[in-house]
Scaffold this motif. Sequence first.
Motif, short mmCIF file in Angstrom:
data_model
loop_
_atom_site.label_atom_id
_atom_site.label_comp_id
_atom_site.label_asym_id
_atom_site.label_seq_id
_atom_site.Cartn_x
_atom_site.Cartn_y
_atom_site.Cartn_z
N UNK A 78 0.86 -1.18 0.00
CA UNK A 78 0.00 0.00 0.00
C UNK A 78 0.90 1.23 0.00
N UNK A 79 0.42 2.34 -0.54
CA UNK A 79 1.25 3.55 -0.63
C UNK A 79 1.74 4.02 0.73
N UNK A 80 0.96 3.79 1.79
CA UNK A 80 1.37 4.22 3.13
C UNK A 80 2.38 3.27 3.77
N UNK A 81 2.63 2.13 3.15
CA UNK A 81 3.62 1.19 3.67
C UNK A 81 4.97 1.57 3.08
N UNK A 82 5.66 2.48 3.74
CA UNK A 82 6.91 3.03 3.23
C UNK A 82 8.16 2.37 3.82
N UNK A 83 8.01 1.77 5.00
CA UNK A 83 9.16 1.18 5.68
C UNK A 83 9.82 0.12 4.79
N UNK A 84 11.15 0.08 4.77
CA UNK A 84 11.85 -0.96 4.04
C UNK A 84 13.11 -1.35 4.80
N UNK A 85 13.31 -2.64 4.99
CA UNK A 85 14.44 -3.17 5.74
C UNK A 85 15.41 -3.83 4.77
N UNK A 86 16.56 -3.22 4.56
CA UNK A 86 17.53 -3.77 3.60
C UNK A 86 18.10 -5.11 4.07
N UNK A 87 18.16 -5.34 5.37
CA UNK A 87 18.62 -6.64 5.87
C UNK A 87 17.62 -7.73 5.50
N UNK A 88 16.33 -7.43 5.64
CA UNK A 88 15.30 -8.38 5.25
C UNK A 88 15.36 -8.62 3.74
N UNK A 89 15.64 -7.57 2.99
CA UNK A 89 15.76 -7.72 1.53
C UNK A 89 16.85 -8.72 1.18
N UNK A 90 17.98 -8.65 1.90
CA UNK A 90 19.08 -9.58 1.64
C UNK A 90 18.66 -11.03 1.96
N UNK A 91 17.89 -11.21 3.02
CA UNK A 91 17.45 -12.55 3.42
C UNK A 91 16.47 -13.13 2.42
N UNK A 92 15.48 -12.32 2.02
CA UNK A 92 14.39 -12.81 1.17
C UNK A 92 14.69 -12.68 -0.33
N UNK A 93 15.62 -11.81 -0.68
CA UNK A 93 15.96 -11.64 -2.09
C UNK A 93 14.89 -10.94 -2.90
N UNK A 94 14.09 -10.10 -2.24
CA UNK A 94 13.03 -9.35 -2.91
C UNK A 94 13.26 -7.87 -2.65
N UNK A 95 13.35 -7.09 -3.71
CA UNK A 95 13.57 -5.65 -3.55
C UNK A 95 12.23 -4.92 -3.52
#
Length: 151
Positions: A25-42
């Motif tokens: 959703x547009x209001x979901x702005x938070x992003x965790x780069x560590x989680x991105x590394x684990x899951x492989x989804x940008x």
Amino acid sequence: MDSYPIEIGVVLPDGRRFCKLIKPFSQWQFWDTDAQKIHGISYQELTENGEEPIAVCLALNEFARDMTLYSDAWVVDHPWLVKLYAQSAVPMAFSISAIEMVLTESQMSIWDAEKLAIVETSGLVRHRASADAYIIQQTFLRTQSRMHHSQ
């Protein structure tokens, strides 16, 4: 909690699978780069390839209607599903419970070792939702089978 679900994976007892990337959703702005590394989804992959959250909710309702889904990470998965369904204004047509609710003490005692063995032999990419769901299902079945054979 700023985090939110980015992918849902479910495997039913008959082997059918459900796997969807969720466009935030547009209001979901938070992003965790560590989680991105684990899951492989940008974040870019989610916004470009993720499905609209309301459509994901409706599709999951159809797929799992009146069932109880089990998670080995219920303390995270349950709040994420509640957040997704609440934000989508779609009632959940299924329930979710901790896998521990259906495990015997004997199954719990061998769970980690059996799960590791399945991960090592499956060749599946961990931390992707449908692969993780399949690994959990197979671990449950293997621990259940081992307990029946040891009796």
